[in-house]
Scaffold this active site. Structure first.
Site, PDB file in Angstrom:
ATOM      1  N   ASP A  35       1.353  -5.288  -4.979  1.00 47.62           N
ATOM      2  CA  ASP A  35       1.263  -5.566  -3.553  1.00 47.62           C
ATOM      3  C   ASP A  35       2.440  -4.941  -2.815  1.00 47.62           C
ATOM      4  O   ASP A  35       3.562  -4.885  -3.335  1.00 47.62           O
ATOM      5  CB  ASP A  35       1.255  -7.084  -3.342  1.00 47.62           C
ATOM      6  CG  ASP A  35       0.946  -7.471  -1.911  1.00 47.62           C
ATOM      7  OD1 ASP A  35      -0.168  -7.160  -1.450  1.00 47.62           O
ATOM      8  OD2 ASP A  35       1.811  -8.071  -1.260  1.00 47.62           O
ATOM      9  N   GLU A  76      -0.788  -1.004  -3.530  1.00 49.22           N
ATOM     10  CA  GLU A  76      -1.185  -1.208  -2.144  1.00 49.22           C
ATOM     11  C   GLU A  76      -0.174  -0.491  -1.253  1.00 49.22           C
ATOM     12  O   GLU A  76       0.988  -0.889  -1.161  1.00 49.22           O
ATOM     13  CB  GLU A  76      -1.227  -2.694  -1.781  1.00 49.22           C
ATOM     14  CG  GLU A  76      -1.791  -2.906  -0.386  1.00 49.22           C
ATOM     15  CD  GLU A  76      -1.187  -4.084   0.350  1.00 49.22           C
ATOM     16  OE1 GLU A  76      -1.849  -4.589   1.263  1.00 49.22           O
ATOM     17  OE2 GLU A  76      -0.063  -4.479   0.033  1.00 49.22           O
TER      18      GLU A  76
END
Length: 212
Positions: free
Chosen positions: A57, A91
């Protein structure tokens, strides 16, 4: 083990984006070898438990060379133990005029025999075609359609297919109330279309309790 407290206020500054606090979350000092090893040890432990891969992330908020070294420690250790390398995708959200883009993270993990794919957020626009947003049409996804009304890597300015993770929605974009399971056949057809494409590595969201 953390960077000095500071908020992210300037996406035109790579240092501000990578070394300051995203949404007031303390920012790990991945410039420290000890911190990198601690993160790598955790991922190695999961790999030994046969976890097949990882989604990282907010990868844009980690310096590329530091992230690459973490992945290298994981890959080299697991390869040395005869275990498969984990599948990794990052991401990375692009933005016009920002100091960092998804392309800045191409090649992460490659030096140690692995490879990290990257989220291609532009692909979410496919959902607007299936919903007919603003008069858009599914026919505009024809790769052989007229210029300005076709789907292709070049026409949509997408990253190379072998680096892209594509999706119609993820846990962040669903908050924008685009195409989702409540759209019934349109949602199902859009997922079938995505899975049939030769472009990218598809990711299907199953978030059926979410209410926009």
């Amino acid at each position: 083990d953390f960077h000095a407290p500071c908020g992210i206020t300037n996406y035109q500054s790579a240092a501000n984006v990578q070394d300051c606090e995203l949404l007031s979350l303390p920012d790990l000092n991945t410039g420290s070898s000890q911190v990198r090893q601690k993160i790598a040890d955790y991922l190695i432990m999961l790999g030994r438990l046969e976890v097949a891969g990882f989604r990282i992330d907010a990868a844009k908020h980690i310096q590329q060379v530091e992230l690459d070294e973490i992945l290298s420690r994981v890959n080299n250790t697991l390869a040395g133990e005869g275990k498969p390398l984990p599948y990794v995708f990052l991401e990375v959200i692009g933005g016009a005029g920002e100091a960092l883009s998804p392309r800045d993270y191409f090649g992460e993990g490659y030096g140690s025999g692995g490879a990290a794919d990257i989220t291609e957020f532009t692909f979410v626009g496919v959902g607007d075609k299936f919903l007919g947003v603003g008069g858009q049409r599914i026919s505009e996804l024809n790769p052989d359609g007229p210029p300005g009304s076709r789907f292709s890597e070049g026409a949509w300015n997408l990253m190379p297919s072998n680096k892209a993770v594509v999706f119609l929605q993820n846990h962040d974009t669903q908050h924008n109330c685009g195409l989702d399971y409540r759209d019934g056949d349109a949602y199902r057809l859009a997922n079938v279309w995505m899975l049939a494409q030769p472009y990218g590595y598809p990711s299907v969201l199953s978030s059926f309790a979410f209410v926009c």
